[in-house]
Motif scaffolding. Structure first.
Motif, PDB file in Angstrom:
ATOM      1  N   THR A 212       0.763  -1.252   0.082  1.00 17.71           N
ATOM      2  CA  THR A 212      -0.054   0.027  -0.069  1.00 17.71           C
ATOM      3  C   THR A 212       0.961   1.261  -0.094  1.00 17.71           C
ATOM      4  OG1 THR A 212      -0.107  -0.135   2.313  1.00 17.71           O
ATOM      5  CG2 THR A 212      -1.948  -1.081   1.098  1.00 17.71           C
ATOM      6  N   ILE A 213       0.607   2.239  -1.008  1.00 18.91           N
ATOM      7  CA  ILE A 213       1.381   3.267  -1.028  1.00 18.91           C
ATOM      8  C   ILE A 213       0.621   4.621  -1.222  1.00 18.91           C
ATOM      9  CG2 ILE A 213       3.220   1.832  -2.344  1.00 18.91           C
ATOM     10  CD1 ILE A 213       1.984   3.095  -4.979  1.00 18.91           C
ATOM     11  N   GLY A 214       1.397   5.657  -0.793  1.00 16.60           N
ATOM     12  CA  GLY A 214       1.216   7.220  -1.053  1.00 16.60           C
ATOM     13  C   GLY A 214       1.587   7.682  -2.427  1.00 16.60           C
ATOM     14  N   LEU A 215       0.892   7.991  -3.681  1.00 18.63           N
ATOM     15  CA  LEU A 215       1.554   8.414  -4.788  1.00 18.63           C
ATOM     16  C   LEU A 215       2.311   9.442  -4.538  1.00 18.63           C
ATOM     17  CD1 LEU A 215      -1.327   7.730  -6.886  1.00 18.63           C
ATOM     18  CD2 LEU A 215       0.455   6.338  -6.612  1.00 18.63           C
ATOM     19  N   ASN A 216       2.166  10.446  -3.510  1.00 16.68           N
ATOM     20  CA  ASN A 216       2.955  11.775  -3.409  1.00 16.68           C
ATOM     21  C   ASN A 216       4.114  11.553  -2.149  1.00 16.68           C
ATOM     22  OD1 ASN A 216       1.363  13.092  -5.637  1.00 16.68           O
ATOM     23  ND2 ASN A 216      -0.337  13.155  -4.339  1.00 16.68           N
ATOM     24  N   ASP A 217       4.278  10.329  -2.052  1.00 12.24           N
ATOM     25  CA  ASP A 217       5.278  10.186  -0.923  1.00 12.24           C
ATOM     26  C   ASP A 217       6.777  10.876  -1.193  1.00 12.24           C
ATOM     27  OD1 ASP A 217       7.104   9.374   1.211  1.00 12.24           O
ATOM     28  OD2 ASP A 217       6.044   7.293   1.314  1.00 12.24           O
ATOM     29  N   GLU A 218       7.053  11.966  -0.295  1.00 15.52           N
ATOM     30  CA  GLU A 218       8.425  12.528  -0.705  1.00 15.52           C
ATOM     31  C   GLU A 218       9.637  12.010   0.295  1.00 15.52           C
ATOM     32  OE1 GLU A 218       7.709  16.801  -0.407  1.00 15.52           O
ATOM     33  OE2 GLU A 218       6.085  16.894  -1.556  1.00 15.52           O
ATOM     34  N   ILE A 219       9.119  11.113   1.319  1.00 15.21           N
ATOM     35  CA  ILE A 219      10.012  10.691   2.190  1.00 15.21           C
ATOM     36  C   ILE A 219      10.766   9.379   1.279  1.00 15.21           C
ATOM     37  CG2 ILE A 219      10.407   9.695   4.497  1.00 15.21           C
ATOM     38  CD1 ILE A 219       9.749  12.712   4.457  1.00 15.21           C
ATOM     39  N   VAL A 220       9.548   8.736   1.095  1.00 15.24           N
ATOM     40  CA  VAL A 220      10.226   7.219   0.268  1.00 15.24           C
ATOM     41  C   VAL A 220       9.331   7.176  -1.040  1.00 15.24           C
ATOM     42  CG1 VAL A 220      10.199   4.814   0.398  1.00 15.24           C
ATOM     43  CG2 VAL A 220      10.222   6.185   2.626  1.00 15.24           C
ATOM     44  N   PRO A 221      10.005   7.855  -1.918  1.00 19.00           N
ATOM     45  CA  PRO A 221       9.174   8.277  -3.184  1.00 19.00           C
ATOM     46  C   PRO A 221       9.096   6.751  -3.879  1.00 19.00           C
ATOM     47  CG  PRO A 221      11.200   9.482  -3.227  1.00 19.00           C
ATOM     48  CD  PRO A 221      11.366   8.697  -1.992  1.00 19.00           C
ATOM     49  N   VAL A 222       7.680   6.565  -4.463  1.00 19.08           N
ATOM     50  CA  VAL A 222       7.284   5.212  -5.017  1.00 19.08           C
ATOM     51  C   VAL A 222       8.083   4.981  -6.124  1.00 19.08           C
ATOM     52  CG1 VAL A 222       5.032   5.130  -3.845  1.00 19.08           C
ATOM     53  CG2 VAL A 222       5.440   6.462  -6.102  1.00 19.08           C
ATOM     54  N   ASP A 223       8.500   6.085  -7.005  1.00 17.89           N
ATOM     55  CA  ASP A 223       9.170   5.476  -8.107  1.00 17.89           C
ATOM     56  C   ASP A 223      10.726   5.087  -7.811  1.00 17.89           C
ATOM     57  OD1 ASP A 223       7.467   6.539 -10.020  1.00 17.89           O
ATOM     58  OD2 ASP A 223       8.310   8.773 -10.042  1.00 17.89           O
ATOM     59  N   GLU A 224      11.296   5.282  -6.667  1.00 16.96           N
ATOM     60  CA  GLU A 224      12.430   4.748  -6.390  1.00 16.96           C
ATOM     61  C   GLU A 224      12.376   3.503  -5.413  1.00 16.96           C
ATOM     62  OE1 GLU A 224      14.491   9.179  -6.299  1.00 16.96           O
ATOM     63  OE2 GLU A 224      14.288   8.020  -4.433  1.00 16.96           O
ATOM     64  N   ASN A 225      11.291   3.301  -4.905  1.00 15.89           N
ATOM     65  CA  ASN A 225      11.205   2.293  -4.197  1.00 15.89           C
ATOM     66  C   ASN A 225      10.125   0.931  -4.617  1.00 15.89           C
ATOM     67  OD1 ASN A 225      12.821   2.774  -1.443  1.00 15.89           O
ATOM     68  ND2 ASN A 225      11.976   4.738  -2.212  1.00 15.89           N
ATOM     69  N   THR A 226       8.590   1.348  -4.385  1.00 21.77           N
ATOM     70  CA  THR A 226       7.799   0.194  -4.575  1.00 21.77           C
ATOM     71  C   THR A 226       7.806  -0.038  -6.229  1.00 21.77           C
ATOM     72  OG1 THR A 226       6.408   0.404  -2.621  1.00 21.77           O
ATOM     73  CG2 THR A 226       5.293  -0.111  -4.445  1.00 21.77           C
ATOM     74  N   PHE A 227       7.755   0.837  -6.982  1.00 24.01           N
ATOM     75  CA  PHE A 227       7.353   0.811  -8.447  1.00 24.01           C
ATOM     76  C   PHE A 227       8.837  -0.005  -9.065  1.00 24.01           C
ATOM     77  CE2 PHE A 227       4.476   4.470  -8.920  1.00 24.01           C
ATOM     78  CZ  PHE A 227       3.372   4.084  -8.380  1.00 24.01           C
ATOM     79  N   LEU A 228      10.015   0.365  -8.648  1.00 24.59           N
ATOM     80  CA  LEU A 228      10.913  -0.300  -9.040  1.00 24.59           C
ATOM     81  C   LEU A 228      11.095  -1.769  -8.562  1.00 24.59           C
ATOM     82  CD1 LEU A 228      13.669   0.366 -10.647  1.00 24.59           C
ATOM     83  CD2 LEU A 228      14.755   0.848  -8.231  1.00 24.59           C
ATOM     84  N   LEU A 229      10.804  -1.903  -7.292  1.00 24.98           N
ATOM     85  CA  LEU A 229      10.907  -3.458  -6.825  1.00 24.98           C
ATOM     86  C   LEU A 229       9.637  -4.208  -7.640  1.00 24.98           C
ATOM     87  CD1 LEU A 229      11.345  -4.805  -3.355  1.00 24.98           C
ATOM     88  CD2 LEU A 229       9.405  -5.430  -4.550  1.00 24.98           C
ATOM     89  N   ILE A 230       8.435  -3.764  -7.501  1.00 25.04           N
ATOM     90  CA  ILE A 230       7.508  -4.485  -8.074  1.00 25.04           C
ATOM     91  C   ILE A 230       7.486  -4.990  -9.439  1.00 25.04           C
ATOM     92  CG2 ILE A 230       4.967  -4.382  -8.557  1.00 25.04           C
ATOM     93  CD1 ILE A 230       5.506  -4.821  -5.533  1.00 25.04           C
ATOM     94  N   ASN A 231       7.836  -3.645 -10.203  1.00 23.59           N
ATOM     95  CA  ASN A 231       8.252  -4.121 -11.611  1.00 23.59           C
ATOM     96  C   ASN A 231       9.325  -5.401 -11.909  1.00 23.59           C
ATOM     97  OD1 ASN A 231       6.347  -2.392 -12.679  1.00 23.59           O
ATOM     98  ND2 ASN A 231       8.052  -0.662 -12.592  1.00 23.59           N
ATOM     99  N   LYS A 232      10.274  -5.248 -11.152  1.00 25.19           N
ATOM    100  CA  LYS A 232      11.303  -6.308 -11.269  1.00 25.19           C
ATOM    101  C   LYS A 232      10.770  -7.612 -10.742  1.00 25.19           C
ATOM    102  CE  LYS A 232      15.616  -3.721 -10.451  1.00 25.19           C
ATOM    103  NZ  LYS A 232      16.927  -3.707  -9.543  1.00 25.19           N
TER     104      LYS A 232
END
Length: 654
Positions: A212-232
């Protein structure tokens, strides 16, 4: 990897359990957590919290929360209410480092044993907790039911380093570098074991993932974390779901947000935890009255005696050693005397008559493990004698010590597996269970457990268990199940003023049960000139022998017509013989009645001087009797002779 569970168990190191038990005894506290019981104690100096369900599921599923026990507890509360445990160990400021993973490995071994938790755990990682759950899961994919992560850190270069779009945390970054042992930022950037790295084993194990994520998370940006891991992970064939949380308040630069669907989170964890779970040993146990006296005795007394009675599966090393080690470590202030009374080929009838010699004579017994289901079936012991013998064992030992606890065990063989797979309860197990139930003793149906675990594809008979004399892996399966029952019966608190109770003996199931069984020396028989006593008999013919039936006094006759008679008192008379390849046929009668015949040659006699217990009469009335035996001219077509070798007579007195 499921099959590794049993093999590891037999070689289990109890050091972590011992250390932690010391801490628990010293630091244990009980309180409430959202209406549920909460246990707090320390493990290797780290705070531990365990939330206990009011009624657990049979397999004891659990959630391991990596950080922030009291953060967003809705889904956790739903799961606890449905029978899950919630576990937390504080490894803060270690950021999922190799040291933290090592702590988790040690803690996992301890906590699964202490609370009898299922082997597959649901991991929950909030924020920096993502570093812990993924780094541990990648090392232990076979132990992970699923991963749920909320706004998880998946790459420490994003947070706390702040090398990308995120805000980062300088304080945490310095602490992380020190924890991991990085000399500088450049060295940290070269590290290739963040959660986003090396996901192949986790994907191959098909461990389901939900973020579960917040799309505007500036502390743990989803582009550098969840999206990167989930795509891999998806590209590797992993199972993954992402739920963006867009409603409600978003604070702390979008890092904190309301979980819109806690029920979906709970359902995800429950579905994957239970569907991926191996069977629970508890499902194959009958606790009945448990082992309350043992727990009190082992806790309060400084010395206790435990006996193991059975055939070759008890005689051989394996499960028995593991149980002994467990008891020694579980009750570390108690000195145990372990009596090993297993003799290959022996079933319930020999055990009932040798109990006084091999067990009771050793001193007061606090706990007796008894097994005979394999040999009773293999040796062709009839249904009536199965009950008479097993009941005799219980009544004999409880006459000596009314407080003794007894655990019945039913071991597995291919015939029992086939019967269970055809929907039939093996007769011998039903008969032994009749006795266990009548005397309210715990029982462990390992025959059914092994059958159902094989059907559940946890392991195979051919490659893993291998034989009715189990492989080391099979011994581990037995040990794990037995210790699971012991842990359950020993759970809870024992007060200093708790008292041991004496069990009263109910009415007998069979009036002729072998409750006064004992051996009579073969030298008591009156013999003619055809018989002789060989003081240290040994066949020296290349065929096998068994303990207690070789290098001992043996009464022998190989002459047709050789006679003996024996006077005895009791309602049962039998003869224990060494039935080898030359075993003959005897004729016998009691009190001058009609002559009967008994063929001593067995299916094993060609290669083994088998210890064979021949019950000649077991429903006699009156006190004094005379047994007559003569060697018949007849013999089994496969036998090489007419020999009769008597180790001893056995009698059930009054």
């Amino acid at each position: 990897m499921k099959k590794v569970i049993g093999l590891l168990f037999i070689f289990l190191s109890f050091s972590a359990q011992t250390l932690a038990q010391q801490s628990i005894n010293k630091d244990f506290k009980e309180s409430k957590w959202h209406g549920f019981i909460r246990h707090d104690f320390t493990f290797d100096g780290r705070n531990v919290s365990v939330i206990i369900p009011n009624k657990s599921l049979s397999s004891n599923p659990w959630v391991w929360k990596a950080q922030f026990l009291d953060w967003h507890t809705d889904a956790d509360s739903i799961l606890i209410a449905q029978g899950f445990y919630l576990v937390f160990v504080n490894a803060d400021n270690q950021y999922g480092s190799p040291k933290a993973v090592a702590i988790w490995n040690k803690f996992y071994d301890f906590i699964t044993q202490k609370y009898n938790l299922q082997k597959k755990v649901a991991l929950e990682g909030v924020s920096r907790g993502g570093l812990y759950v993924y780094n541990w899961a990648k090392q232990n994919p076979e132990k992970v039911a699923c991963i749920y992560a909320e706004a998880p850190v998946c790459d420490f270069k994003s947070w706390p380093a702040g090398f990308g779009k995120g805000i980062g945390s300088k304080t945490d970054w310095e602490l992380l570098k020190k924890e991991y042992g990085f000399a500088n930022d450049n060295e940290a950037k070269l590290f290739l074991n963040n959660p986003i790295d090396s996901l192949e084993a986790l994907a191959k194990a098909k461990v389901p993932v939900l973020h579960t994520i917040g799309l505007n998370d500036e502390i743990v940006p989803v582009d550098e974390n969840t999206f990167l891991l989930i795509n891999k992970y998806i590209r590797l064939g992993g199972i993954a779901t992402v739920i963006p949380c867009t409603k409600g308040k978003h604070t702390l630069n979008g890092h904190h947000f309301d979980i819109e669907t806690p029920q979906i989170v709970a359902d995800f964890i429950k579905y994957n935890s239970i569907n991926n779970n191996v069977l629970s040993s508890s499902d194959f146990h009958q606790l009945r009255k448990g082992l309350p006296n043992c727990k009190i005795s082992f806790t309060q007394n400084k010395q206790s005696r435990v006996a193991f009675l059975g055939g070759s599966i008890t005689y051989n090393h394996g499960w028995r050693d593991s149980v002994s080690v467990y008891l020694t470590k579980r009750f570390k202030e108690t000195t145990f005397d372990f009596i090993t009374a297993g003799i290959p080929s022996f079933g319930s009838v020999p055990d009932a008559f040798r109990l006084e010699r091999d067990v009771i004579s050793k001193g007061k017994i606090d706990l007796l493990f008894v097994e005979a289901a394999v040999n009773d079936q293999t040796n062709g012991t009839n249904a009536e004698e199965q009950v008479m013998a097993m009941e005799g064992i219980v009544r004999q030992i409880r006459k000596i010590n009314p407080a003794v606890e007894i655990v019945f065990m039913h071991f597995v063989d291919p015939e029992k597996m086939a019967q269970y797979n055809n929907g039939v309860v093996p007769e011998v197990i039903a008969n032994h269970e009749k006795v266990a139930s009548h005397y309210q003793s715990p029982s462990i149906n390992l025959a059914k457990e092994v059958t159902e675990r094989i059907n559940n594809k946890e392991f195979t008979w051919e490659n893993d268990f291998k034989n009715l004399h189990p492989s080391p892996f099979g011994q581990g399966v037995y040990a794990k199940s037995i210790i699971t029952l012991l842990e359950k019966t020993f759970a809870g608190h024992t007060d200093a003023d708790d008292k041991i109770i004496n069990y009263s003996l109910p009415e007998k199931l069979n009036q002729f049960s072998y409750e006064n069984g004992y051996f009579l020396a073969n030298s008591l028989a009156k013999i003619d000139k055809n018989w002789s006593i060989i003081e240290k008999w040994n066949p020296n013919d290349g065929t096998g022998t068994r303990n207690d039936f070789v290098d001992v006094p043996m009464l022998v006759c190989d002459k047709i017509g050789g006679k003996l008679h024996l006077k005895f008192k009791g309602n049962v008379i039998g003869v224990a013989v060494a039935a080898g390849k030359d075993a003959g046929i005897i004729e016998y009668r009691v009190d001058g009645k009609n002559w009967k015949k008994y063929d001593l040659f067995t299916q094993w006699s060609k290669s083994l001087h088998l210890p064979w217990f021949c019950t000649l009469e077991n429903t006699l009335t009156g006190d004094e009797h005379t047994l007559e035996i003569r060697i018949s001219a007849e013999k089994n077509a496969q036998s090489l002779g007419n020999t009769y070798r008597i180790r001893y007579f056995y009698v059930n007195g009054k």
